[in-house]
Design an enzyme around this catalytic site. Structure first.
Site, PDB file in Angstrom:
ATOM      1  N   HIS A 285       5.250  39.633  65.815  1.00 19.26           N
ATOM      2  CA  HIS A 285       5.055  38.378  65.098  1.00 19.26           C
ATOM      3  C   HIS A 285       4.094  38.605  63.934  1.00 19.26           C
ATOM      4  O   HIS A 285       3.379  39.595  63.906  1.00 19.26           O
ATOM      5  CB  HIS A 285       4.474  37.309  66.030  1.00 19.26           C
ATOM      6  CG  HIS A 285       3.140  37.695  66.588  1.00 19.26           C
ATOM      7  ND1 HIS A 285       3.012  38.449  67.748  1.00 19.26           N
ATOM      8  CD2 HIS A 285       1.889  37.482  66.135  1.00 19.26           C
ATOM      9  CE1 HIS A 285       1.732  38.667  67.983  1.00 19.26           C
ATOM     10  NE2 HIS A 285       1.015  38.097  67.018  1.00 19.26           N
TER      11      HIS A 285
ATOM     12  N   HIS B  90       0.660  41.060  58.595  1.00 14.97           N
ATOM     13  CA  HIS B  90       1.034  42.312  59.250  1.00 14.97           C
ATOM     14  C   HIS B  90       1.621  42.011  60.624  1.00 14.97           C
ATOM     15  O   HIS B  90       1.364  40.970  61.208  1.00 14.97           O
ATOM     16  CB  HIS B  90      -0.171  43.244  59.390  1.00 14.97           C
ATOM     17  CG  HIS B  90      -1.199  42.729  60.332  1.00 14.97           C
ATOM     18  ND1 HIS B  90      -2.092  41.729  59.981  1.00 14.97           N
ATOM     19  CD2 HIS B  90      -1.468  43.040  61.623  1.00 14.97           C
ATOM     20  CE1 HIS B  90      -2.866  41.457  61.015  1.00 14.97           C
ATOM     21  NE2 HIS B  90      -2.510  42.240  62.030  1.00 14.97           N
TER      22      HIS B  90
END
Length: 189
Positions: A42, A126
């Site tokens: 995620h 990220h």
């Protein structure tokens, strides 16, 4: 409960990244890293930590409002990098500015709902793919990820995710993530 707001990548992007990560896992020294599970991949928007259940109604309302004020946008998983010598990540490309704005709105929503957001950091999109048990030279993995780019997809949802930390002391056990709320982006959502 331990919560964070996130953008969940499209299944096609997850599959493409999984192929790249499988190549990384074949590199020398890869067995010294803890590789994250696909199901947990995620882009964190706002980490909230432990949230009192009494704050959930206000948090849900505020996150829904943040989603309504954010239009859908295109994103892809692209490239990679590292944080120090212990965290390896895949990056984002495309609607990175929109992702950053959504992260700011999610953090503000949590704060306005009464969630203490003491750990504010500049947003850096990220997706963590591995963590080192000890310091490791992550440069070969970053280099291998440099040319990776997934198929782009439309980000259409803001998700509230519960992190269930491992409790069993089992080697290699990882947090389990459970989506506890999701709101469509845009005025029609």
């Amino acid at each position: 409960m331990r919560l964070f707001a996130a953008v969940l990548p499209d299944p096609a992007a997850v599959s493409e990244l999984a192929v790249a990560v499988d190549r990384l896992r074949a590199l020398p020294g890869a067995d010294g890293l803890r590789w994250t599970w696909r199901a947990g991949w995620h882009f964190t928007l706002a980490f909230m930590g432990e949230v009192d259940e009494g704050l959930l109604p206000a948090l849900r309302e505020r996150l829904a409002r943040a989603a309504r004020h954010s239009e859908p946008f295109e994103l892809r998983v692209r490239g990679g990098g590292k944080f120090g010598r212990r965290a390896l990540w895949a990056g984002a490309d495309g609607g990175v500015e929109e992702l950053g704005r959504l992260a700011g709105r999610a953090e503000a929503a949590a704060r306005r709902a009464g969630v203490p957001m003491d750990r504010h950091r500049a947003y850096h999109p990220h997706l963590t793919v591995a963590r080192g048990r000890t310091d490791a030279d992550l440069r070969p993995y970053v280099e291998e990820l440099r040319s990776f780019a997934s198929t782009p997809w439309q980000v259409r949802d803001l998700s509230l995710v519960r992190s269930n930390l491992p409790a069993g002391g089992i080697a290699g056990e990882q947090p389990r993530y459970e989506t506890v709320g999701s709101w469509s982006l845009g005025r029609s959502g």
